[in-house]
Design an enzyme around this catalytic site. Structure first.
Site, PDB file in Angstrom:
ATOM      1  N   GLY A  82       7.792  14.431 -23.531  1.00 36.55           N
ATOM      2  CA  GLY A  82       8.411  13.112 -23.514  1.00 36.55           C
ATOM      3  C   GLY A  82       7.417  11.972 -23.445  1.00 36.55           C
ATOM      4  N   THR A  83       7.926  10.769 -23.711  1.00 33.40           N
ATOM      5  CA  THR A  83       7.054   9.591 -23.814  1.00 33.40           C
ATOM      6  C   THR A  83       6.421   9.216 -22.464  1.00 33.40           C
ATOM      7  OG1 THR A  83       9.087   8.272 -23.657  1.00 33.40           O
ATOM      8  CG2 THR A  83       8.157   8.556 -25.839  1.00 33.40           C
ATOM      9  N   ASN A 230      11.216   9.390 -39.834  1.00 28.38           N
ATOM     10  CA  ASN A 230      11.247  10.783 -39.382  1.00 28.38           C
ATOM     11  C   ASN A 230      11.172  11.771 -40.524  1.00 28.38           C
ATOM     12  OD1 ASN A 230      11.511  10.228 -36.594  1.00 28.38           O
ATOM     13  ND2 ASN A 230      13.637   9.662 -36.954  1.00 28.38           N
ATOM     14  N   HIS A 364     -15.327  -0.891 -78.271  1.00 32.85           N
ATOM     15  CA  HIS A 364     -14.461   0.251 -78.579  1.00 32.85           C
ATOM     16  C   HIS A 364     -15.154   1.579 -78.368  1.00 32.85           C
ATOM     17  CE1 HIS A 364     -13.769  -2.923 -81.807  1.00 32.85           C
ATOM     18  NE2 HIS A 364     -15.061  -2.740 -81.883  1.00 32.85           N
ATOM     19  N   ALA A 424     -26.827   2.041 -87.073  1.00 30.31           N
ATOM     20  CA  ALA A 424     -25.619   2.840 -86.881  1.00 30.31           C
ATOM     21  C   ALA A 424     -25.933   4.315 -87.083  1.00 30.31           C
ATOM     22  CB  ALA A 424     -24.548   2.381 -87.853  1.00 30.31           C
TER      23      ALA A 424
HETATM   24  C1  UD1 Z   1      11.710   6.226 -28.141  1.00 29.03           C
HETATM   25  C2  UD1 Z   1      12.351   5.546 -26.926  1.00 29.03           C
HETATM   26  C3  UD1 Z   1      13.558   4.758 -27.395  1.00 29.03           C
HETATM   27  C4  UD1 Z   1      13.160   3.752 -28.457  1.00 29.03           C
HETATM   28  C5  UD1 Z   1      12.427   4.452 -29.609  1.00 29.03           C
HETATM   29  C6  UD1 Z   1      11.851   3.432 -30.537  1.00 29.03           C
HETATM   30  C7  UD1 Z   1      11.905   7.041 -25.056  1.00 29.03           C
HETATM   31  C8  UD1 Z   1      12.465   8.047 -24.151  1.00 29.03           C
HETATM   32  N1  UD1 Z   1      12.716   6.547 -25.983  1.00 29.03           N
HETATM   33  O1  UD1 Z   1      12.653   7.124 -28.620  1.00 29.03           O
HETATM   34  O2  UD1 Z   1      14.161   4.087 -26.295  1.00 29.03           O
HETATM   35  O3  UD1 Z   1      14.289   3.077 -28.928  1.00 29.03           O
HETATM   36  O4  UD1 Z   1      11.339   5.234 -29.110  1.00 29.03           O
HETATM   37  O5  UD1 Z   1      11.318   4.079 -31.651  1.00 29.03           O
HETATM   38  O6  UD1 Z   1      10.766   6.690 -24.925  1.00 29.03           O
HETATM   39  N2  UD1 Z   1       5.529  10.971 -28.270  1.00 29.03           N
HETATM   40  C9  UD1 Z   1       4.452  11.551 -27.674  1.00 29.03           C
HETATM   41  N3  UD1 Z   1       4.629  12.561 -26.796  1.00 29.03           N
HETATM   42  C10 UD1 Z   1       5.848  13.001 -26.448  1.00 29.03           C
HETATM   43  C11 UD1 Z   1       6.962  12.394 -27.048  1.00 29.03           C
HETATM   44  C12 UD1 Z   1       6.777  11.381 -27.959  1.00 29.03           C
HETATM   45  O7  UD1 Z   1       3.323  11.180 -27.942  1.00 29.03           O
HETATM   46  O8  UD1 Z   1       5.930  13.924 -25.617  1.00 29.03           O
HETATM   47  C13 UD1 Z   1       5.327   9.887 -29.222  1.00 29.03           C
HETATM   48  C14 UD1 Z   1       5.827  10.192 -30.612  1.00 29.03           C
HETATM   49  O9  UD1 Z   1       4.810  10.750 -31.407  1.00 29.03           O
HETATM   50  C15 UD1 Z   1       6.228   8.824 -31.129  1.00 29.03           C
HETATM   51  C16 UD1 Z   1       6.599   8.060 -29.871  1.00 29.03           C
HETATM   52  O10 UD1 Z   1       6.044   8.773 -28.794  1.00 29.03           O
HETATM   53  O11 UD1 Z   1       5.124   8.167 -31.733  1.00 29.03           O
HETATM   54  C17 UD1 Z   1       8.094   7.948 -29.687  1.00 29.03           C
HETATM   55  O12 UD1 Z   1       8.615   9.232 -29.538  1.00 29.03           O
HETATM   56  P1  UD1 Z   1       9.979   9.662 -30.181  1.00 29.03           P
HETATM   57  O13 UD1 Z   1      10.270  11.073 -29.868  1.00 29.03           O
HETATM   58  O14 UD1 Z   1      10.027   9.275 -31.604  1.00 29.03           O
HETATM   59  O15 UD1 Z   1      10.968   8.762 -29.299  1.00 29.03           O
HETATM   60  P2  UD1 Z   1      12.380   8.280 -29.701  1.00 29.03           P
HETATM   61  O16 UD1 Z   1      13.339   9.374 -29.436  1.00 29.03           O
HETATM   62  O17 UD1 Z   1      12.362   7.708 -31.036  1.00 29.03           O
HETATM   63 CA    CA Z   2      11.040   7.608 -32.896  1.00 31.60          CA
END
Ligand code: UD1
Ligand code: CA
Length: 461
Positions: A82-83, A230, A364, A424
């Site tokens: 996760g982010t 995506n 040419h 030529a």
């Molecule tokens: C995320 C947000 C969402 C927002 C959206 C915008 C969260 C939980 N949600 O959702 O609110 O509207 O972005 O685009 O943050 N990534 C990592 N490691 C991880 C997971 C993700 O580096 O473990 C990176 C991905 O490569 C990407 C970015 O984080 O560049 C966003 O991740 P993604 O899974 O696309 O999040 P969304 O579900 O789109």
């Molecule tokens: Ca995304």
């Protein structure tokens, strides 16, 4: 030590792209999405060394790309949880390098420096713990929804689409995935994240709920900043939209584009009153002067082109082109070429790694490679420099005002002096002094009445 740092999330795999490359390296107008984000961060005034990129999927490829671009830091997220978990990987950077940290998604190429800095201004002005960059998107799709307190209307949380109630699903203000945090407050919130949600991930968005007492939002002027891709269909849509954005910038700068399929890379600069015609691709570090006509059916990459140039059906790479050069149709200008002012190049001509002087004409069916050619030289049709002996390349040197007859072969290394001429059909394997004429031909042998005699012989048979 600068007080502003940036973390770019780039660990995602992007399985739906069905590519050997990670998602953040998928190109929009020839440039990886991550590259667009890095440029916006740079334009916002944040130094490379203050930028940390979270890598995961194909981390080596991302690291290689970054190393070629600058001195960025990378943090490996071994497992994609996760982010929020992604940002935790850069904890050392958060604690050591700055007071304000920008978090961006590596797959959102439309995020621009203007939005980044306007959000930062607000963040400082309000002295917020977090400022979320939001946009109005309807329908809001899979973006996180911006939830506000019913009474105060202040930001209270971000709810991910999967976790939304029907009421929350209807919200059209969404999270762009870009934020400014006070780094010490982010450090305080991160350890409190839990993965008890529908995705089983540590959401960075939950830090906003934790910091809600002192959180604000900055709504972007244009919702385009939230867009990412995506799969290939969405990537195609981003390319089309980016083409609109870039071409529109050129219209404002006095450039005309007629018809379709004119694709211009992000760093290309074009002067006023230049006209671009259909099926033209201009990319890399290319600059084009004013008053030019470029296209149709032309590709230019990494070239510096002067004013009033006319390219019709030309392929040109890593070369320098002066003013009033005319080339085409069907011309190939290969790397390392310099064409001075008023050079004329006609159909089916290839020039490689050569300097061609002012006013010289290659009209040419000619190949000029590894050559230095003076001013006002005239090349007859079908001239060839034999620059390669199978082992090494050799140079051909031709002085000003020389006249190269049709179908001349110049066996390099060879020099043709100023105002010299070749007849030529000659194969020139020795230097020709200035002012001389070089003829290399067998004696012409004319057999009178050949046809009549042939008929007579045929009848006898
Ligand atoms: C995320 C947000 C969402 C927002 C959206 C915008 C969260 C939980 N949600 O959702 O609110 O509207 O972005 O685009 O943050 N990534 C990592 N490691 C991880 C997971 C993700 O580096 O473990 C990176 C991905 O490569 C990407 C970015 O984080 O560049 C966003 O991740 P993604 O899974 O696309 O999040 P969304 O579900 O789109
Ligand atoms: Ca995304």
């Amino acid at each position: 030590m600068s007080n502003r740092c940036c973390i770019i999330l780039a660990a995602g795999d992007g399985k739906r792209m069905n590519s050997a490359n990670p998602k953040v390296l998928m190109p929009v107008l020839f440039e990886p999405m991550l590259g667009w984000v890095l440029d916006s961060v740079k334009d916002a005034g944040i130094e490379d060394t203050n930028v940390g990129v979270i890598t995961g999927s194909s981390a080596d490829k991302v690291a290689e790309y970054l190393a070629a671009r600058g001195k960025f830091r990378t943090f490996l997220q071994e497992e994609r949880k996760g982010t929020g978990h992604a940002v935790m990987q850069a904890e050392s950077m958060l604690s050591e390098c700055c007071s304000d940290i920008l978090v961006l998604c590596g797959d959102a190429p439309f995020m621009d420096s203007g939005t980044i800095n306007a959000a930062y201004e607000l963040h400082k002005q309000q002295n917020s713990d977090v400022t979320v960059i939001t946009a109005n998107v309807s329908p809001a799709g899979s973006y996180g929804r911006i939830k506000r307190d019913k009474n105060t209307n202040l930001l209270s949380a971000i709810v991910e689409m999967k976790d939304c109630t029907p009421e929350e699903l209807a919200i059209t203000e969404v999270n762009s995935g870009a934020y400014w945090f006070k780094s010490e407050r982010l450090l305080w919130a991160l350890p409190q994240l839990r993965d008890n949600n529908k995705s089983g991930e540590f959401y960075l968005t939950d830090t906003v709920g934790l910091l809600a007492k002192n959180a604000s939002t900055y709504m972007a002027d244009d919702s385009i900043i939230v867009l990412g891709a995506n799969d290939r269909r969405q990537l195609r849509a981003l390319n089309d939209m980016m083409t609109e954005v870039i071409n529109s910038r050129h219209y404002s700068e006095g450039v005309d584009i007629i018809g379709h399929n004119v694709i211009i890379g992000k760093d290309v600069k074009i002067g006023r009153d230049t006209l671009l015609m259909p099926n033209t691709i201009i990319r890399g570090q290319t600059t084009i002067g004013s008053g030019c006509i470029i296209g149709p059916n032309t590709q230019i990459s990494d070239c510096k082109i002067g004013d009033n140039v006319n390219f019709n059906c030309v392929q040109a790479f890593k070369s320098k082109i002066g003013d009033k050069v005319k080339a085409g149709p069907y011309v190939h200008i290969r790397p390392g070429t310099t064409l001075h002012n008023n050079v004329k190049i006609g159909d089916f001509v290839e020039v490689k790694n050569s300097e061609i002087g002012e006013g010289t004409a290659l009209a040419h069916l000619t190949y000029i490679g590894d050559s230095s050619v003076g001013k006002n030289v005239n090349f007859g049709c079908g001239t060839v420099t034999a620059n390669y002996d199978g082992l090494e390349k050799h140079r051909t040197i031709i002085g000003d005002n020389a006249f190269i007859g049709c179908n001349t072969n110049l066996i390099a290394p060879v020099e043709v002096g100023e105002s010299a001429a070749t007849a030529a059909g000659s194969t020139i394997s020795k230097d020709v002094p200035a002012g001389a004429l070089a003829i290399e031909r067998g004696q012409l042998n004319v057999k009178e009445d050949w046809y009549k005699n042939k008929l007579r012989l045929d009848k006898k048979k």
